[in-house]
Enzyme design. Structure first.
Site, PDB file in Angstrom:
ATOM      1  CD  GLU A  95      -2.818   0.054   2.620  1.00  0.00           C
ATOM      2  OE1 GLU A  95      -3.061  -1.063   3.095  1.00  0.00           O
ATOM      3  OE2 GLU A  95      -3.049   1.110   3.205  1.00  0.00           O
ATOM      4  CB  CYS A 119       1.939  -1.094  17.023  1.00  0.00           C
ATOM      5  SG  CYS A 119       3.699  -0.729  17.012  1.00  0.00           S
TER       6      CYS A 119
END
Ligand code: SAH
Length: 358
Positions: A95, A119
């Site tokens: 992306e 995360c």
């Protein structure tokens, strides 16, 4: 992944000269090839009109050019931000984002296919790490956006999917190629690399003599809180991260940025703001506040607008240089890794329903 020895678009002019020599072509062809790949941005050897046909044929067989295939593009109706989904040679999905700012056009690229940093608030890590990207695959995200939009790109941020410092050698090579005066020649000052904080690699990067901006993803001001939301905090303390940031600043003279995603009732209290100011002051760090982009799978909420402004004021009052990241492309799967994750999930669902039909 392509072997680096065959990955011609990841090579410096000197390395290209070596390839020319090995294959019995004159050395001056190296610079021509480099310019075709990195300035004219051609997608294949046939377009290189001043290269002899035999040479083009030989090279296309032995040294295939890395290209990114556009699979999907979403254009924000709100602000013109464009989000791209590319497939690399092995169909890996990557992306990238194109954004227009007053100071110029900026592209945000991915450095890995997926991410293994884990995360808790981030979509990029939901499917784990598949592999790292090569330097040419990082470049191609920018080149293909340049081809598609026809617009000049002056700024590059490595803030898409992946942890750039977990792909260190390829990252550094990419940075050199991107800012090479014989290539796209993007100013090093207009390049930002964002890291969750792999401390030893920050010291390494400081020693590369690059004038790029380093962004540290901090997101919490105590080790305890940071460990809850960022697994990397189990390896390096905030104190160690601050020492590394300080070293980077002293060595490069480049102001460091702290990224701080505001998560409602997690890291947005008055005390958090005060402690954040104390961390930023000795480094003269700039703070980028980002209202956390809600990811369905994660369940974190954004700090409300008035809370974000109050947090900003508390930092300003303490003399800290702070900005609230303008949220671009909110209508187009804005958060890191969301577009790719959606495609992967769609694929999985298709597979499931295919099986169900058997
Ligand atoms: N791995 C690198 C770069 C990629 S993430 C890093 O950690 O810095 C780029 C930035 O977006 C990081 O600051 C990251 O913490 C932040 N980010 C990721 N998911 C987010 C979300 N859902 N909302 C807001 N910021 C997010």
């Amino acid at each position: 992944m392509q072997e680096t020895t065959r990955d011609i678009k990841s090579m410096t002019i000197e390395e290209l000269a070596g390839v020319m020599k090995e294959n019995g072509f004159p050395a001056f062809r190296a610079k021509q090839l480099y310019r075709w790949m990195h300035v004219s941005l051609v997608r294949n050897y046939e377009e290189m009109t001043n290269i002899p046909k035999v040479m083009a044929e030989r090279l296309s067989k032995e040294y295939p050019l890395t290209t990114a295939r556009m699979i999907d593009r979403q254009v924000s109706k709100l602000d013109g931000t464009q989000k791209y989904l590319f497939a690399m040679g092995d169909d890996s999905l990557v992306e990238s984002v194109f954004m227009r700012y007053k100071f110029g056009n900026s592209v945000c690229i991915s450095s890995q296919v997926g991410c293994r940093m884990g995360c808790r608030f981030c979509a990029s890590t939901l499917d784990g790490l598949y592999r790292s990207l090569t330097p040419s695959e990082m470049l191609e995200q920018i080149y293909e956006i340049r081809r598609v939009t026809g617009e000049r790109i002056s700024h590059v941020v490595v803030m898409g999917t992946g942890e750039p410092l977990d792909n260190y050698d390829n990252l550094v090579r990419f940075l050199h190629l991107l800012t090479d005066e014989n290539g796209l020649n993007i100013s090093q000052r207009n390049v930002t690399v964002s890291t969750c904080g792999i401390v030893p690699r920050i010291y390494d990067l400081a020693k590369e003599n690059l004038s790029i901006t380093l962004a540290l993803s901090l997101h919490a001001v105590t080790d305890e809180k940071r460990r809850e939301i960022m697994p990397i905090a189990n390896q390096y303390s905030i104190a160690e991260l601050m020492d590394a940031g300080r070293y980077y600043f002293d060595r490069t003279g480049r102001q460091v940025t702290f990224e701080y995603s505001l998560i409602r009732d997690v890291n947005d209290s008055a005390q958090d703001a005060q402690m954040l100011a104390e961390l930023a002051r000795p480094l003269k760090a700039h703070i980028n506040l980002i209202p956390v982009n809600p990811v369905k799978e994660r369940g974190y909420l954004q700090t409300r607008d008035e809370g974000v402004r109050a947090f900003e004021k508390k930092l300003e009052k303490r003399g800290i240089n702070v900005s609230i990241r303008r949220v671009l492309g909110r209508d187009i799967d804005g958060a890191c890794g969301q577009l790719r994750h959606r495609h992967l999930t769609d694929q999985k669902q298709e597979t499931v329903s295919d099986n169900a039909g058997e």
